[in-house]
Scaffold this motif. Structure first.
Motif, short mmCIF file in Angstrom:
data_model
loop_
_atom_site.label_atom_id
_atom_site.label_comp_id
_atom_site.label_asym_id
_atom_site.label_seq_id
_atom_site.Cartn_x
_atom_site.Cartn_y
_atom_site.Cartn_z
N ALA A 151 0.83 -1.28 0.01
CA ALA A 151 -0.09 -0.12 0.04
C ALA A 151 1.06 1.30 0.07
O ALA A 151 0.47 2.35 -0.31
CB ALA A 151 -1.05 0.07 1.21
N GLN A 172 -9.36 4.01 -9.71
CA GLN A 172 -8.58 4.64 -8.84
C GLN A 172 -7.25 5.71 -9.53
O GLN A 172 -7.12 6.64 -9.01
CB GLN A 172 -8.04 3.76 -7.84
CG GLN A 172 -8.90 3.05 -6.87
CD GLN A 172 -9.69 4.22 -5.96
OE1 GLN A 172 -10.97 4.35 -6.29
NE2 GLN A 172 -8.69 4.76 -4.97
N HIS A 206 -7.16 9.59 -8.78
CA HIS A 206 -6.12 10.09 -8.36
C HIS A 206 -5.44 11.25 -9.58
O HIS A 206 -4.94 12.01 -9.15
CB HIS A 206 -4.90 9.14 -8.09
CG HIS A 206 -5.21 8.31 -6.83
ND1 HIS A 206 -5.30 8.85 -5.55
CD2 HIS A 206 -5.35 6.86 -6.64
CE1 HIS A 206 -5.45 7.93 -4.77
NE2 HIS A 206 -5.37 6.58 -5.47
N SER A 229 -2.65 4.15 -7.48
CA SER A 229 -3.58 3.13 -7.87
C SER A 229 -3.36 1.84 -7.40
O SER A 229 -4.12 0.86 -6.85
CB SER A 229 -4.17 3.31 -9.26
OG SER A 229 -3.40 2.89 -10.14
N ASP A 282 -3.74 1.33 -3.75
CA ASP A 282 -5.10 1.21 -3.38
C ASP A 282 -5.39 -0.43 -3.62
O ASP A 282 -5.86 -1.01 -2.96
CB ASP A 282 -5.99 1.93 -4.17
CG ASP A 282 -5.79 3.62 -3.66
OD1 ASP A 282 -5.26 3.61 -2.69
OD2 ASP A 282 -6.15 4.19 -4.65
N ALA A 331 -3.84 -2.66 -0.97
CA ALA A 331 -4.69 -2.56 0.23
C ALA A 331 -5.88 -3.35 0.22
O ALA A 331 -6.38 -3.78 1.12
CB ALA A 331 -4.82 -1.03 0.62
#
Length: 539
Positions: A373, A444, A448, A502, A505, A508
């Motif tokens: 992450a 994402q 971003h 991204s 993410d 994560a």
């Protein structure tokens, strides 16, 4: 039964008889190991063919004159065909016997491999690749079922470790091995190499694989409606998962209607299998609490395993610009970790309380994946090293424990049905994981990018200083329009940073799934997991 050692003149005492499943027949363990070893080699070959093509799609595309959309079907059709046959293997091995079924599958796989390698058009390749996928899918579930029915309880964990090792190692080394074969010979040898291996498997299984007896009576009253509903359901669902992200999901009419079709046929299929007297796919194992909980965890390990294997090469290739060999070298850490840790993981699962093994395995995998992450654009081999080590070890422990829990309280008669479900769920989980990650990366990155572009457009000192510095650099380089060059360079930096964020993410997200599975581990049965269909410890 009297022992031969107790009879005068009977010679040296033979080893104590062991039994295959519940039939009470003594076996020669050398033959069992040779026959089972042949099946393991076959499973490895079938799973390897999923990923071995991945690193050589460009060469294959050039060789048969395919477009980008057409070449993607070389992979997609294999997975679609593989998923459809997996649930049927339990029924077919009962009807024909494991040895006959497996030999036919390997012969078919070898012949279609040659046909794929000789293909000169995209249409022929896709057709033969589909047939190859059918035979490959037939070669995977019987291995786990055999491990759980042939070996006595004290040896089943070792067999389970071997199966888990193949499941994790094959997709990890596939792209690297494929690239080496293509460079050394040609892309056609990705398929021709299956022939000598297939001949070895045919010999070993054909000669030593008499693990059970066929039941020809199952040929009467086959559930054709259930077979048809299941085929439509799995094909529709798998296509949606494979192609949905690239087609903007439900904005595409084909994806939308296939989703509706998958839902309707899925419900009808479940109803049919619950009410028909001789279901083509038995759902009886789901009545067992441990099996259902283990299937959920197997799903999560499938998402984690295939998701992580998919995510890391894309980052290294797109963001870092690594070559295929550099990506393969970096990814080798994960494969070696799983290979070396498999015996340790099996011992850990055997010794510890089920809840400790499952929670600990998933938590270790989650912690390792969560390191990603914080990924930056400078991460490479060294930065991803510990992520891969901890993820590999944790995934191996969690997968072995989850698979063992699936069958720990099931009777031997349900092992074949359970094996088909475990392998099906793992493969479908991989497809779902890839679909979610692909969608997450695209979404994402757009989010971003918008945030970073908005921050750069404001009149803050850092943004202005960066832009002015880039302009001066372009001007010093003799560019005719230094401001335009600076804007383009800054735009590229924003795009790159948005991509990196991204990927963070996505890591994560995978970690979150593993943490959720770790929480489910607290509902596992108390005590060490049983090896022979009986609970060990309380519930």
């Amino acid at each position: 039964m009297a022992n031969a050692a107790a009879i005068p003149g009977a010679g040296p005492a033979p080893p104590p008889p062991s039994f295959i499943g519940a039939d009470g027949q003594p076996v020669d363990w050398t033959k069992v190991f040779l026959g089972f070893g042949g099946m393991v080699i076959g499973q490895f070959m079938a799973m390897l063919d999923i990923q071995i093509v991945a690193s050589s799609l460009v060469q294959i595309q050039s060789g048969i004159g395919a477009t980008n959309d057409e070449i993607s079907w070389v992979q997609t059709i294999y997975l679609l065909a593989e998923v459809v046959i997996m649930p049927l293997t339990a029924y077919l091995t009962k009807m024909w016997g494991t040895r006959s079924f497996y030999v036919v599958a390997v012969v078919g796989f070898s012949v279609t491999s040659v046909a794929v390698g000789l293909s000169s058009s995209v249409g022929a390749m896709i057709f033969f690749r589909a047939l190859q996928g059918v035979f490959a899918g037939a070669m995977i579930p019987p291995v786990f079922a055999t491990a759980m029915t042939v070996f006595p309880p004290e040896r089943r964990m070792t067999a389970n470790v071997i199966v888990g090792l193949i499941v994790t190692l094959a997709p990890t080394i596939g792209p690297t091995l494929g690239g080496q074969l293509t460079d050394a010979l040609s892309w056609r040898w990705l398929f021709f190499i299956n022939v000598p291996v297939g001949l070895l498997v045919i010999f070993l299984v054909g000669r030593y694989g008499a693990f059970d007896k066929p039941d020809p009576s199952l040929a009467k009253g086959i559930d054709w409606w259930g077979l048809g509903l299941m085929t439509v359901f799995l094909l529709s669902a798998q296509y949606v998962f494979e192609e949905g992200a690239g087609e903007s999901w439900f904005q595409d009419d084909v994806i939308l209607w296939l989703t509706v079709l998958a839902v309707l046929t899925g419900i009808a299929f479940i109803w049919r299998e619950l009410v028909y007297r001789q279901p083509i796919v038995s759902l009886a194992p789901f009545r067992d609490r441990n099996f259902t909980l283990g299937i959920i965890m197997t799903f999560v390990t499938g998402v984690s395993l295939f998701g992580g294997t998919f995510l890391l090469p894309i980052f290294l290739g797109q963001v870092r610009g690594f070559s295929s060999s550099e990506v393969g070298t970096t990814m080798l850490v994960s494969g070696l970790t799983m290979f070396l840790s498999a015996p340790v993981a099996g011992r850990i699962v055997r010794m510890l309380d089920a809840r400790v093994a499952i929670v600990g395995g998933f938590a270790l995998a989650a912690w390792g994946i969560q390191l990603g992450a914080k990924v930056t654009s400078e991460w490479g081999f060294h930065e991803f090293f510990w992520l891969q080590v901890t993820r590999g070890l944790g995934t191996m422990i969690a997968m072995i424990a989850a698979q063992q829990m699936c069958v720990s309280t099931l009777p031997v008669t349900m092992m074949k049905d359970a094996s088909g479900m475990v392998n099906l769920v793992r493969n479908v989980a991989g497809a779902i994981g890839l679909a979610i990650i692909t969608t997450l990366l695209a979404h994402q990155q757009a989010v971003h990018h918008a945030d970073l572009a908005s921050a750069m457009s404001t009149a803050n000192a850092a943004s202005q200083s960066l832009f002015e510095g880039m302009t001066r650099m372009m001007e010093a380089g003799g560019m005719a329009d230094p401001e335009a060059g600076a804007r383009k360079a800054v735009g590229g930096m924003i795009q790159r940073q948005a991509a990196v964020l991204s990927f963070g993410d996505a890591f994560a997200f995978l970690a979150l799934g593993c943490w959720a599975a770790a929480a489910l581990g607290f509902f596992a049965p108390k005590g060490r997991l049983a090896m022979g269909g009986k609970p060990s410890g309380g519930h």
